[in-house]
Write a protein that holds these residues in place. Structure first.
Motif, PDB file in Angstrom:
ATOM      1  N   VAL A  35       0.855  -1.181   0.000  1.00 35.01           N
ATOM      2  CA  VAL A  35       0.000   0.000   0.000  1.00 35.01           C
ATOM      3  C   VAL A  35       0.895   1.236   0.000  1.00 35.01           C
ATOM      4  O   VAL A  35       1.659   1.457   0.938  1.00 35.01           O
ATOM      5  CB  VAL A  35      -0.937   0.003   1.224  1.00 35.01           C
ATOM      6  N   ARG A  36       0.800   1.977  -1.073  1.00 40.79           N
ATOM      7  CA  ARG A  36       1.652   3.163  -1.211  1.00 40.79           C
ATOM      8  C   ARG A  36       0.946   4.413  -0.695  1.00 40.79           C
ATOM      9  O   ARG A  36       1.584   5.319  -0.170  1.00 40.79           O
ATOM     10  CB  ARG A  36       2.040   3.339  -2.686  1.00 40.79           C
ATOM     11  N   ARG A  37      -0.373   4.480  -0.863  1.00 39.98           N
ATOM     12  CA  ARG A  37      -1.098   5.665  -0.422  1.00 39.98           C
ATOM     13  C   ARG A  37      -2.485   5.284   0.083  1.00 39.98           C
ATOM     14  O   ARG A  37      -3.087   4.317  -0.380  1.00 39.98           O
ATOM     15  CB  ARG A  37      -1.198   6.696  -1.538  1.00 39.98           C
ATOM     16  N   VAL A  38      -2.961   6.053   1.072  1.00 41.35           N
ATOM     17  CA  VAL A  38      -4.323   5.935   1.607  1.00 41.35           C
ATOM     18  C   VAL A  38      -5.020   7.257   1.347  1.00 41.35           C
ATOM     19  O   VAL A  38      -4.553   8.324   1.787  1.00 41.35           O
ATOM     20  CB  VAL A  38      -4.319   5.618   3.115  1.00 41.35           C
ATOM     21  N   MET A  39      -6.142   7.209   0.621  1.00 43.99           N
ATOM     22  CA  MET A  39      -6.851   8.422   0.215  1.00 43.99           C
ATOM     23  C   MET A  39      -8.217   8.466   0.896  1.00 43.99           C
ATOM     24  O   MET A  39      -9.043   7.569   0.709  1.00 43.99           O
ATOM     25  CB  MET A  39      -7.021   8.436  -1.310  1.00 43.99           C
ATOM     26  N   THR A  40      -8.433   9.479   1.697  1.00 44.72           N
ATOM     27  CA  THR A  40      -9.723   9.684   2.358  1.00 44.72           C
ATOM     28  C   THR A  40     -10.216  11.084   2.021  1.00 44.72           C
ATOM     29  O   THR A  40      -9.527  11.878   1.354  1.00 44.72           O
ATOM     30  CB  THR A  40      -9.593   9.530   3.883  1.00 44.72           C
ATOM     31  N   SER A  41     -11.397  11.404   2.517  1.00 41.48           N
ATOM     32  CA  SER A  41     -11.916  12.747   2.263  1.00 41.48           C
ATOM     33  C   SER A  41     -11.075  13.815   2.952  1.00 41.48           C
ATOM     34  O   SER A  41     -11.119  14.987   2.583  1.00 41.48           O
ATOM     35  CB  SER A  41     -13.367  12.833   2.768  1.00 41.48           C
ATOM     36  N   GLY A  42     -10.303  13.380   3.963  1.00 37.53           N
ATOM     37  CA  GLY A  42      -9.459  14.337   4.676  1.00 37.53           C
ATOM     38  C   GLY A  42      -8.119  14.576   4.029  1.00 37.53           C
ATOM     39  O   GLY A  42      -7.345  15.407   4.510  1.00 37.53           O
ATOM     40  N   GLY A  43      -7.767  13.844   2.961  1.00 39.34           N
ATOM     41  CA  GLY A  43      -6.501  14.059   2.285  1.00 39.34           C
ATOM     42  C   GLY A  43      -5.759  12.775   1.984  1.00 39.34           C
ATOM     43  O   GLY A  43      -6.306  11.662   2.083  1.00 39.34           O
ATOM     44  N   LEU A  44      -4.477  12.927   1.627  1.00 41.06           N
ATOM     45  CA  LEU A  44      -3.648  11.811   1.189  1.00 41.06           C
ATOM     46  C   LEU A  44      -2.666  11.431   2.285  1.00 41.06           C
ATOM     47  O   LEU A  44      -1.990  12.287   2.858  1.00 41.06           O
ATOM     48  CB  LEU A  44      -2.879  12.210  -0.082  1.00 41.06           C
ATOM     49  N   LEU A  45      -2.564  10.119   2.561  1.00 38.37           N
ATOM     50  CA  LEU A  45      -1.617   9.590   3.526  1.00 38.37           C
ATOM     51  C   LEU A  45      -0.638   8.691   2.780  1.00 38.37           C
ATOM     52  O   LEU A  45      -1.034   7.704   2.169  1.00 38.37           O
ATOM     53  CB  LEU A  45      -2.357   8.787   4.604  1.00 38.37           C
ATOM     54  N   THR A  46       0.652   9.045   2.794  1.00 38.95           N
ATOM     55  CA  THR A  46       1.674   8.262   2.102  1.00 38.95           C
ATOM     56  C   THR A  46       2.247   7.227   3.052  1.00 38.95           C
ATOM     57  O   THR A  46       2.564   7.532   4.209  1.00 38.95           O
ATOM     58  CB  THR A  46       2.797   9.166   1.578  1.00 38.95           C
TER      59      THR A  46
ATOM     60  N   GLY B 259      -9.003   9.383  12.615  1.00 43.55           N
ATOM     61  CA  GLY B 259     -10.104   9.853  11.795  1.00 43.55           C
ATOM     62  C   GLY B 259     -10.506   8.888  10.699  1.00 43.55           C
ATOM     63  O   GLY B 259     -10.483   7.653  10.880  1.00 43.55           O
ATOM     64  N   PRO B 260     -10.874   9.396   9.506  1.00 42.62           N
ATOM     65  CA  PRO B 260     -11.306   8.529   8.402  1.00 42.62           C
ATOM     66  C   PRO B 260     -10.261   7.492   8.005  1.00 42.62           C
ATOM     67  O   PRO B 260     -10.606   6.371   7.637  1.00 42.62           O
ATOM     68  CB  PRO B 260     -11.560   9.517   7.264  1.00 42.62           C
ATOM     69  N   ALA B 261      -8.965   7.842   8.087  1.00 46.60           N
ATOM     70  CA  ALA B 261      -7.921   6.876   7.718  1.00 46.60           C
ATOM     71  C   ALA B 261      -7.940   5.678   8.654  1.00 46.60           C
ATOM     72  O   ALA B 261      -7.774   4.533   8.227  1.00 46.60           O
ATOM     73  CB  ALA B 261      -6.543   7.536   7.728  1.00 46.60           C
TER      74      ALA B 261
ATOM     75  N   LEU C 161     -18.602   3.018  -5.461  1.00 48.01           N
ATOM     76  CA  LEU C 161     -19.136   4.377  -5.554  1.00 48.01           C
ATOM     77  C   LEU C 161     -20.568   4.373  -6.068  1.00 48.01           C
ATOM     78  O   LEU C 161     -21.387   5.230  -5.672  1.00 48.01           O
ATOM     79  CB  LEU C 161     -18.247   5.228  -6.467  1.00 48.01           C
ATOM     80  N   GLU C 162     -20.920   3.432  -6.935  1.00 45.57           N
ATOM     81  CA  GLU C 162     -22.303   3.320  -7.423  1.00 45.57           C
ATOM     82  C   GLU C 162     -23.258   2.961  -6.295  1.00 45.57           C
ATOM     83  O   GLU C 162     -24.453   3.287  -6.363  1.00 45.57           O
ATOM     84  CB  GLU C 162     -22.378   2.244  -8.510  1.00 45.57           C
ATOM     85  N   MET C 163     -22.746   2.286  -5.269  1.00 45.20           N
ATOM     86  CA  MET C 163     -23.587   1.794  -4.175  1.00 45.20           C
ATOM     87  C   MET C 163     -23.641   2.772  -3.001  1.00 45.20           C
ATOM     88  O   MET C 163     -24.353   2.525  -2.025  1.00 45.20           O
ATOM     89  CB  MET C 163     -23.042   0.444  -3.699  1.00 45.20           C
ATOM     90  N   CYS C 164     -22.843   3.868  -3.048  1.00 43.85           N
ATOM     91  CA  CYS C 164     -22.736   4.803  -1.932  1.00 43.85           C
ATOM     92  C   CYS C 164     -23.453   6.119  -2.246  1.00 43.85           C
ATOM     93  O   CYS C 164     -23.473   6.573  -3.396  1.00 43.85           O
ATOM     94  CB  CYS C 164     -21.279   5.098  -1.608  1.00 43.85           C
ATOM     95  N   ASP C 165     -24.016   6.741  -1.195  1.00 41.17           N
ATOM     96  CA  ASP C 165     -24.574   8.087  -1.338  1.00 41.17           C
ATOM     97  C   ASP C 165     -23.948   9.069  -0.355  1.00 41.17           C
ATOM     98  O   ASP C 165     -24.243  10.255  -0.356  1.00 41.17           O
ATOM     99  CB  ASP C 165     -26.101   8.078  -1.159  1.00 41.17           C
ATOM    100  N   ARG C 166     -23.059   8.549   0.520  1.00 41.32           N
ATOM    101  CA  ARG C 166     -22.354   9.392   1.482  1.00 41.32           C
ATOM    102  C   ARG C 166     -20.892   8.965   1.554  1.00 41.32           C
ATOM    103  O   ARG C 166     -20.513   7.912   1.037  1.00 41.32           O
ATOM    104  CB  ARG C 166     -22.991   9.278   2.874  1.00 41.32           C
ATOM    105  N   GLN C 167     -20.086   9.806   2.219  1.00 42.35           N
ATOM    106  CA  GLN C 167     -18.678   9.489   2.425  1.00 42.35           C
ATOM    107  C   GLN C 167     -18.302   9.824   3.862  1.00 42.35           C
ATOM    108  O   GLN C 167     -18.916  10.677   4.501  1.00 42.35           O
ATOM    109  CB  GLN C 167     -17.791  10.253   1.452  1.00 42.35           C
ATOM    110  N   GLU C 168     -17.298   9.127   4.376  1.00 44.15           N
ATOM    111  CA  GLU C 168     -16.836   9.358   5.733  1.00 44.15           C
ATOM    112  C   GLU C 168     -15.982  10.618   5.769  1.00 44.15           C
ATOM    113  O   GLU C 168     -14.968  10.730   5.057  1.00 44.15           O
ATOM    114  CB  GLU C 168     -16.006   8.160   6.216  1.00 44.15           C
ATOM    115  N   GLY C 169     -16.401  11.598   6.594  1.00 42.41           N
ATOM    116  CA  GLY C 169     -15.656  12.840   6.733  1.00 42.41           C
ATOM    117  C   GLY C 169     -15.057  12.973   8.111  1.00 42.41           C
ATOM    118  O   GLY C 169     -15.215  12.102   8.988  1.00 42.41           O
ATOM    119  N   LEU C 170     -14.397  14.095   8.354  1.00 46.66           N
ATOM    120  CA  LEU C 170     -13.774  14.319   9.652  1.00 46.66           C
ATOM    121  C   LEU C 170     -14.814  14.421  10.757  1.00 46.66           C
ATOM    122  O   LEU C 170     -14.548  14.052  11.909  1.00 46.66           O
ATOM    123  CB  LEU C 170     -12.932  15.601   9.602  1.00 46.66           C
ATOM    124  N   ALA C 171     -16.014  14.897  10.415  1.00 44.83           N
ATOM    125  CA  ALA C 171     -17.067  15.065  11.412  1.00 44.83           C
ATOM    126  C   ALA C 171     -18.158  14.019  11.275  1.00 44.83           C
ATOM    127  O   ALA C 171     -19.247  14.165  11.797  1.00 44.83           O
ATOM    128  CB  ALA C 171     -17.671  16.462  11.285  1.00 44.83           C
ATOM    129  N   GLY C 172     -17.892  12.942  10.525  1.00 45.03           N
ATOM    130  CA  GLY C 172     -18.894  11.901  10.323  1.00 45.03           C
ATOM    131  C   GLY C 172     -19.301  11.820   8.863  1.00 45.03           C
ATOM    132  O   GLY C 172     -18.598  12.309   7.965  1.00 45.03           O
TER     133      GLY C 172
END
Length: 897
Positions: free
Chosen positions: A352-363, A380-382, A471-482
């Motif tokens: 795993v080279r990178r983890v991408m969440t709504s809060g940003g990129l984790l290398t 958080g989301p990571a 993504l076709e099955m989702c209508d929300r995403q995990e954010g820093l506040a939920g």
């Protein structure tokens, strides 16, 4: 492998009618549990019940195999000639003919035994393994080591290793056609059925030898070896494979025609010698038999088969196991290789080279499966994503001698490593979040889902799979506040950025379930999910694959990469591999939109095929073959079997390949490495070169001997060799120089030549010319020396001795010329020779010294001692012949070929 000889190995099945009993009862009767046996108990049962294997097909007794070597028309003719010579009082002639027959029989006997042993070794090398639970841990063991009571895990693409009573089945479909004849896969369950249920209706059973078409399952072994259903029917899985190949059939056909022509010519020559030249009929008969023995290449098929067998062994030493001997020939003509990417062109050590969440990129630092000292912040989301990636996961990591090994999927193993870098303890997390149910991954729905009980008592479904599908099955995403509204454009950009770097991307999602939920099914995850984020994996190219692709380009072999990866990922890896500076990429969707003619043209110009299905692979192979190309195709899945069968050389992966893929293939890569394919192609070209060398040495040398005597009979001068001397030459050379070319190493530059045409005959125009030229040259030099010796006042026996020695010397020098068909033999390696060549030459030289100087040999063969000057003259003539042949090869080889 053979059935164990322990007396208990033939005992009754441990459980009667297991399909009619509850799984718990079967486990109890076998003194087993859902966690499997202990290692000690498994070892005790292996000694008691014997190995889980069927007996091999019965091999011929060595005596019968030896006697079969005499069962052909040529040998009958030679034996009749020996009988005639004996009756006429020519005891020496009869003895030498019998010696020739015996030598050929011994060569054939040893060759067949060696071939059978090689095939048996190949079967053992690709012996499959099974995933079992031992001491509660999932491990891989050879199928032969399975015992009643073992708990076996099966999934799509596996061949069931023994008769199993299923204790768990999830969307499990098994193809039982080899037992029931039903073409539709049987749906499996765990509930018992009636004791008298037909074989095809025994739903809680998985039978040995059948194929898992879909889903996952676990079962307890209730029968092994001869006690399985497949062991009780007449079909035997270990039958000896047919050794005859198209090339050998071509050689055998050529040999028969050549023999017929030789026999007719011998009969005409016999009549001519008796009626027009006044030969005594018994002397004429003996001479004609000797000529036939010397002219007909009776040992050629045996030597060619030995050459193929040596090629198989060399390929096996380079991790390419040949399952069907015709593949040895075909590999040498391969003009395009279609290869999977993961694990074949790349290392299959996912990281795993990178983890991408709504809060940003984790290398993420580090490479491979070793967590090492690297640490990842899991807040958080990571942190939610990393925990989900660990729990929605079937892989296990274990240390082994300083390295970390993966039991399961490489990408899932990389996710376990990621969790360990984040400070999570996999066993503790899995115990705290127990799995209640799952939807196993399948290419149809492209995700995996697992239901877990949270420490708080709530239930949650975690999903892992193709980002586009989730993504076709989702209508929300995990954010820093939920949870927050989904931003598809953001995620699409993240996916594109990762793919452009050659990374493979997985997506993750979740959904909370009612607290009393104990199962999960497709409607539960059809929509309304929360998208957690993405991980980008890098699987670096193998350095040896980069070199191998460059070698393919120099050899005129095209390389196509066919992968299920994203187009951008595939293009990035192709550039790193040197497949092309700007590779042309087509996706499966692009291919589906093309008309048949446009499809064929597109395949011809495309280097990379991405997002493809097994159906696309099959169509790609067919399109390349339609252009007259010889296609080698790699595959590892059960759905790859059609394309592997369609390819000229199907290549299955030995490590990650399913049993269905291995059985459909002609070759198995024991290391799943593209470089091993190229090495096998090189060995295939070497085998074909060596076969041509054998033919190009055998036929002209036989022809030179025969023409020398035939001309003497036709013109009417004294025979330069007696019949028994002709037989002597054939005897010592067939068992020495006639064999060593099979052991020749790869000729320099073999991978800088374009592939040979698959329909090219064994005798090229250059070889046909060479047979004529060398035969005439040998005849001219032999007769020239013969008349020169007589002109010097030598007696007839001495002149004949000089001719015999000259022919042997000519054939030795010609052997060094033939060792290199595509380059000059005047090199250090060419002059020095290999160990087998020098050993054979040494034997021949010793034999000729004995022939010339030992009194007993003088009496048997009519030879006479020669002077040192005679020997110098003979060797000088041989050296002159080598120079002439090298000049001829230099000027005419390229023009003819």
């Amino acid at each position: 492998m053979t059935q164990a000889t322990h007396p208990a190995a033939v005992s009754e099945d441990p459980v009667a009618d297991p399909h009619a009993r509850p799984a718990e009862e079967v486990l109890a009767n076998l003194s087993s549990s859902p966690q499997g046996l202990t290692g000690d108990e498994a070892a005790q049962r292996l000694a008691r019940f014997g190995t889980n294997a069927l007996p091999e097909g019965r091999r011929r007794h060595p005596v019968m195999r030896f006697l079969s070597q005499f069962n052909n028309a040529l040998i009958y003719f030679m034996l009749a000639g020996a009988l005639a010579a004996g009756v006429l009082g020519h005891a020496v002639d009869a003895g030498v003919i019998l010696a020739v027959v015996l030598v050929n029989a011994i060569v054939g006997f040893l060759q067949e035994g060696k071939a059978e042993d090689a095939l048996a070794a190949i079967r053992n090398m690709i012996a499959p393994k099974a995933s079992v639970l031992r001491d509660g841990e999932r491990i891989s063991v050879p199928m032969a080591d399975l015992v009643p009571g073992d708990v076996v895990l099966i999934e799509a693409g596996d061949r069931v290793p023994a008769d199993l009573r299923l204790i768990h089945a999830r969307s499990l479909l098994i193809d039982e056609a080899i037992l029931t004849g039903e073409s539709v896969a049987s749906s499996k369950m765990t509930a018992p059925v009636a004791a008298d249920a037909a074989l095809g209706d025994r739903k809680p059973m998985a039978f040995s030898g059948t194929l898992v078409a879909a889903g996952q399952g676990a079962g307890v072994v209730v029968a092994t070896g001869l006690h399985t259903q497949i062991g009780q029917i007449s079909r035997m899985l270990g039958e000896v494979e047919e050794l005859t190949t198209p090339l050998l059939r071509q050689v055998n056909s050529f040999g028969k025609r050549f023999t017929q022509v030789a026999f007719v010519g011998a009969a005409v020559l016999f009549v001519f010698a008796v009626t027009l030249r006044g030969f005594a009929w018994d002397d004429a008969l003996t001479a004609v038999v000797a000529l036939a023995v010397g002219l007909v290449p009776e040992g050629l098929p045996a030597v060619i088969t030995i050459t193929l067998a040596i090629g198989v062994q060399r390929m096996a030493a380079r991790n390419a196991v040949i399952r069907h001997l015709p593949a040895v020939e075909t590999l040498g003509a391969t003009s395009v290789i279609c290869s999977d990417k993961t694990g074949t062109l790349t290392r299959n050590e996912m990281t795993v080279r990178r983890v991408m969440t709504s809060g940003g990129l984790l290398t993420v630092e580090g490479a491979g499966y070793d967590p090492g000292p690297h640490r990842v912040a899991a807040d958080g989301p990571a942190g939610t994503l990393i925990r989900a990636a660990l729990l929605c996961n079937d892989a296990r990591l274990r240390p082994d001698g300083g390295h970390w090994l993966v039991e399961g999927d490489p990408m899932e193993g990389a996710l376990v490593t990621l969790a360990m870098k984040a400070g999570l303890v996999p066993e503790a997390e899995r115990a705290a979040w127990p799995r209640l149910d799952q939807i196993p991954f399948d290419a149809t729905w492209r995700y995996m889902a697992t239901l877990h009980r949270l420490p708080s008592g709530e239930a949650v479904v975690l999903l892992k799979g193709a980002p586009e599908r989730l993504l076709e099955m989702c209508d929300r995403q995990e954010g820093l506040a939920g949870a927050e509204p989904l931003d598809p454009a953001y995620w699409e950009a993240q996916i594109a950025d990762a793919a452009a770097e050659g990374e493979r991307v997985l997506g993750y999602a979740m959904r909370r379930m009612p607290g009393d939920a104990t199962s999960v099914d497709f409607p539960d995850v059809a929509g309304g999910l929360i998208f957690l984020g993405l991980t980008g994996f890098i699987d670096p190219p193998r350095s040896e694959a980069i070199r191998a692709i460059a070698e393919c380009h120099s050899a005129g072999i095209g390389v196509r990469m066919i992968t299920g990866d994203h187009a951008a990922t595939a293009a990035a890896i192709a550039r790193q591999l040197g497949l092309a500076k700007d590779p042309h990429v087509l996706t499966g969707q692009d291919l589906d939109a093309l008309a048949p003619e446009a499809f064929r043209a597109a395949v011809r110009e495309t280097q990379v095929f991405a997002r493809t299905s097994p159906e696309h692979k099959l169509r790609i192979v067919q399109a390349l073959q339609a252009d007259g190309l010889i296609v080698a195709m790699t595959g590892d899945g059960v759905n790859d079997a059609p394309s592997l069968k369609q390819a000229d050389v199907g290549i299955a992966m030995g490590i990650k390949g399913t049993e269905a893929a291995k059985e459909a293939a002609q070759m198995v890569l024991m290391d799943d490495n593209f470089a091993s394919i190229v090495a096998a192609v090189q060995e295939g070209r070497t085998v074909y070169d060596n076969i041509r060398k054998v033919v190009s040495w055998t036929l002209p040398t036989n022809g030179g001997e025969a023409l020398t005597v035939i001309l003497a009979i036709l013109v009417g001068f004294s025979m330069p060799m007696t019949p028994v001397q002709i037989l002597w030459i054939n005897l010592i050379l067939a068992a020495t120089l006639g064999l060593v070319l099979a052991f020749e190493p790869t000729e320099p530059g073999v991978m800088r030549r374009p592939p040979r045409h698959p329909d090219a005959g064994l005798l090229s125009r250059f070889l046909v010319w060479r047979i004529f030229f060398v035969s005439v040259l040998f005849m001219a030099l032999s007769l020239g020396l013969f008349f020169w010796a007589l002109g010097q006042g030598r007696d007839l026996d001495t002149a004949r001795t000089m001719v015999v020695n000259l022919i042997v010397v000519l054939e030795i020098f010609y052997l060094f010329n033939v060792r290199y068909l595509h380059m000059s033999s005047f090199t250090l390696t060419g002059v020095k020779g290999t160990g087998p060549v020098l050993g054979a030459v040494g034997i021949v030289v010793v034999a000729q010294i004995a022939f010339t100087y030992l009194p007993v040999m003088n009496g048997l063969f009519g030879s006479r001692p020669l002077t040192l000057l005679d020997g110098v003259v003979i060797v000088a003539i041989g050296l002159v012949s080598l120079v002439v042949l090298e000049v001829e090869k230099h000027f005419l080889r390229d023009r003819f070929d």
